[in-house]
Structure formats: C-alpha cells, structure tokens
Write an enzyme that holds these catalytic residues in place. Sequence first.
Site, PDB file in Angstrom:
ATOM      1  N   GLY A  51       0.865  -1.178   0.000  1.00 40.71           N
ATOM      2  CA  GLY A  51       0.000   0.000   0.000  1.00 40.71           C
ATOM      3  C   GLY A  51       0.901   1.228   0.000  1.00 40.71           C
ATOM      4  N   ARG A  93      10.192  -1.565  -4.916  1.00 42.49           N
ATOM      5  CA  ARG A  93       8.963  -1.567  -5.731  1.00 42.49           C
ATOM      6  C   ARG A  93       8.933  -0.269  -6.563  1.00 42.49           C
ATOM      7  NH1 ARG A  93       3.502  -3.468  -3.139  1.00 42.49           N
ATOM      8  NH2 ARG A  93       3.153  -3.947  -5.330  1.00 42.49           N
ATOM      9  N   GLN A 202      -6.092  -8.483  -2.342  1.00 45.59           N
ATOM     10  CA  GLN A 202      -6.025  -7.539  -1.214  1.00 45.59           C
ATOM     11  C   GLN A 202      -7.422  -7.110  -0.762  1.00 45.59           C
ATOM     12  OE1 GLN A 202      -4.178  -7.351  -4.004  1.00 45.59           O
ATOM     13  NE2 GLN A 202      -2.216  -6.366  -3.674  1.00 45.59           N
ATOM     14  N   ASP A 243      -1.497   4.769  -6.261  1.00 46.24           N
ATOM     15  CA  ASP A 243      -0.064   4.533  -6.045  1.00 46.24           C
ATOM     16  C   ASP A 243       0.787   5.665  -6.592  1.00 46.24           C
ATOM     17  OD1 ASP A 243      -1.332   1.683  -5.989  1.00 46.24           O
ATOM     18  OD2 ASP A 243       0.592   1.604  -4.930  1.00 46.24           O
ATOM     19  N   ASN A 253      -3.175   2.832 -10.048  1.00 46.28           N
ATOM     20  CA  ASN A 253      -3.627   2.104  -8.845  1.00 46.28           C
ATOM     21  C   ASN A 253      -3.666   0.625  -9.216  1.00 46.28           C
ATOM     22  OD1 ASN A 253      -4.569   2.164  -6.067  1.00 46.28           O
ATOM     23  ND2 ASN A 253      -6.568   1.561  -6.856  1.00 46.28           N
ATOM     24  N   LYS A 254      -4.044  -0.182  -8.261  1.00 43.75           N
ATOM     25  CA  LYS A 254      -4.043  -1.639  -8.447  1.00 43.75           C
ATOM     26  C   LYS A 254      -4.723  -2.057  -9.740  1.00 43.75           C
ATOM     27  CE  LYS A 254      -2.408  -4.004  -6.430  1.00 43.75           C
ATOM     28  NZ  LYS A 254      -1.043  -4.441  -6.806  1.00 43.75           N
TER      29      LYS A 254
HETATM   30  O1  MRU Z   1       0.405  -3.949  -4.601  1.00 43.77           O
HETATM   31  P1  MRU Z   1      -0.159  -3.198  -3.429  1.00 43.77           P
HETATM   32  O2  MRU Z   1      -0.983  -4.040  -2.526  1.00 43.77           O
HETATM   33  O3  MRU Z   1       0.920  -2.418  -2.694  1.00 43.77           O
HETATM   34  O4  MRU Z   1      -1.123  -2.141  -4.090  1.00 43.77           O
HETATM   35  C1  MRU Z   1      -1.870  -1.285  -3.282  1.00 43.77           C
HETATM   36  C2  MRU Z   1      -2.779  -0.412  -4.029  1.00 43.77           C
HETATM   37  O5  MRU Z   1      -2.858  -0.431  -5.241  1.00 43.77           O
HETATM   38  C3  MRU Z   1      -3.548   0.591  -3.222  1.00 43.77           C
HETATM   39  O6  MRU Z   1      -4.813   0.817  -3.754  1.00 43.77           O
HETATM   40  C4  MRU Z   1      -2.770   1.900  -3.214  1.00 43.77           C
HETATM   41  O7  MRU Z   1      -1.450   1.692  -2.813  1.00 43.77           O
HETATM   42  C5  MRU Z   1      -3.388   2.904  -2.351  1.00 43.77           C
HETATM   43  S1  MRU Z   1      -3.162   2.540  -0.649  1.00 43.77           S
HETATM   44  C6  MRU Z   1      -3.784   3.772   0.289  1.00 43.77           C
END
Ligand code: MRU
Length: 352
Positions: A51, A93, A202, A243, A253-254
């Site tokens: 996140g 990352r 997630q 992100d 975003n995801k």
């Molecule tokens: O791969 P992740 O689990 O780190 O991805 C997280 C996301 O895409 C969240 O939606 C994003 O980081 C926003 S968190 C407040």
Amino acid sequence: MSPSSQVFPVLWYEDHVRLIDQNHLPTSYEVVEISRCDDMATAIKTMIVRGAPAIGVAAAYGMYLGAREITTENRDQFLIQLEQVAQKLRETRPTAVNLFWAIDRMLKTARQTVGSVSYIKEVLLSTAQTINADDIATCEAIGAHGLRALPQTPAQLRLLTHCNAGALATAGYGTALGVVRSAWQAGRLERLYADETRPRLQGAKLTVWECVQEGIPVTLITDSMAAHSMKRGRIDAVVVGADRIAANGDTANKIGTYSLAIVSKAHGIPFFVAAPLSTIDFKLSTGEQIPIEERDPAEIYQIGNTIICPPGTEFYNPAFDVTPADLITGIITEHGVMKPAELMQLQTKQVV
Ligand code: MRU
C-alpha cells in the site's frame, strides 16, 4: 475526529519497527520485528508491508535503520553510504511514488542537518516518526473531505472499492477506506462492496478483514461482478486509492482500477480517487510516464497450491494500471477535493 481504526501496520517500538505481516492476513495475525535495513527492503519487496503510504512510512524507517548501521563518524562518508541505503530501498517496488518521496525526504533531511553523524541519525529517526504520525492525520483529513464529496442521495450510500486502501495500506485509518470509515461514522454508509482484487486478493483478504474488525457492513464481489452490480443499481459511488498520480490527474492504482473507472462512467456513477499529496508525482505530466510493476507469474498461474493453467502457458502480470483523468470525478486529498485538472494548484503545498 479520532481514528476508529486501531490497525497500525508500521510502528516504531523501542528500537525497531513492528510490521503486521499482510501476507498472512486474514488467516493469522502475525507481527514481524525489523531491526535492519535489508530486512525492511525484503519486507517491502515481498509485500509484508504494502500500500503506497505504508510503503513510504516503512521506507522512511528503513532509511533510519540503514543510517544506524553506518559506522563512520565522517559526515561526507556517512552521506555517501546513506545514498547507497536509499538506492537499496528504491529498488524494492517501482510504482508507488510514496516510496521515493519518503526516501528523498529522509536524504534531504540528512543533508540539511548540521551536526555530528550521531545527531543526524537522531534527526532521521524523528523524521521517520513524523512521516508516520502525519500520515494518520492526513488520512483522517482525506476521510473528512471525502465524506463531503460523496453524493447527497441516497441518505445511506452503497460504496464500492478496489484493492486495499485502508489502515493496512497507510500508517492507519486509510485513504479510500478512510472515506468509507468517515461515511460509516457519520451514518452515511449502508454497505461497502469490496472487489476481491485479482491476483493477490487484497480486497478479499485485507479490506474485508478491516471492515469485519470494525463491524462495517461489507459485501465481497469478484472484480468481474462490478459492472453487473452497477447495472442492478447496487452501487452509488466508487472510491479507490492511488499509487502514483501524474500532474494531469492520470492515476496509477491496483490492476483492475481502470476497468472499474470505465464501467463507472458507463453507468453514470461517480468515481473518486483518495490519496495524500505525497502520492502526486508533479514531475510526470501524464500517466504514460508512470512505471508499472510486473510481478511473478506465479501470482496468476497458481491459486493456493493449485496450478490453474496448462504447461506452456505464457503470462503477463502487471500489478497496476493507469486510469485516465477524464474518468475521475474527483481526487480527494488532505487539502480537499479537486477535479484532476485542478491538481497543479497543490504543487506548492507538497513537502519535499
Ligand atoms: O500492490 P499493493 O498491494 O501495494 O497495491 C496497493 C494499491 O494499489 C492501493 O490501492 C494503493 O497503494 C493505495 S493505498 C492507500
């Protein structure tokens, strides 16, 4: 407002960091103790902590842990070695810009601090703790602004979210889930719909877990059920996290967020992005420039221990997608809610 979430995924405890191991939720609640920078880098890479804002906080502490391991008392040598620590953390990352923002802030703090190496180390710890504490306050502000931006009717809303942008993805409270929490506390939430969020789930594992902890009504759907749920009138608004947001409002975003934005538009449903200012990358003019992480194909060819496709299958596993700004109704930050086109007004407010 005091936060209702008591979930703090990254915490400084005595002389080290405690992380909630997000790879084990919801089956078991485990805490990982991190005392070394290398272990923090591994924790970010393997998604023990994940996140965007939570990664930023973890990286800030990682910078301090790395600084603590440097033995020289020579300031110039110390700063050279701190840059190597920063590089190690940068390589964990690529997409969430909060990682780079936090590392750069820590580096800048070290360079600007006058005094001995041991004094610089003390200042680095307190800076990481400030980043940690500020993020909770920021999320609460996002929650309050987001609540005001939500549709006025119906009185009780059915919101949909994707992935986990909750307490677990931040220092606490959450961004998109912070808006959901605020709506719940204000009596404006009927129910949250949570996309399961293939491939790492997630939504199913983390968002639903957070809601269940607090008694927030939540319904789990698979990602492919969002359009149908909208068509059947079950969704009043969508709120997701981010992100990295480019200067024009394009939002990474995801994976799956982009399709959600398209189906929201097709059904006339408002689509909000909730994120702190530290998620905006003003250096990038559009989302085309955002680096997209590609992850291990095992995430898609395997469910649990079961391989779900035949030998010889080829894979593509991008972890994020970019939602074009024109699909976004509003971007909710700690400074208020803006149209994507207005985002540049916030540039001078960003702490860098
Ligand atoms: O791969 P992740 O689990 O780190 O991805 C997280 C996301 O895409 C969240 O939606 C994003 O980081 C926003 S968190 C407040």
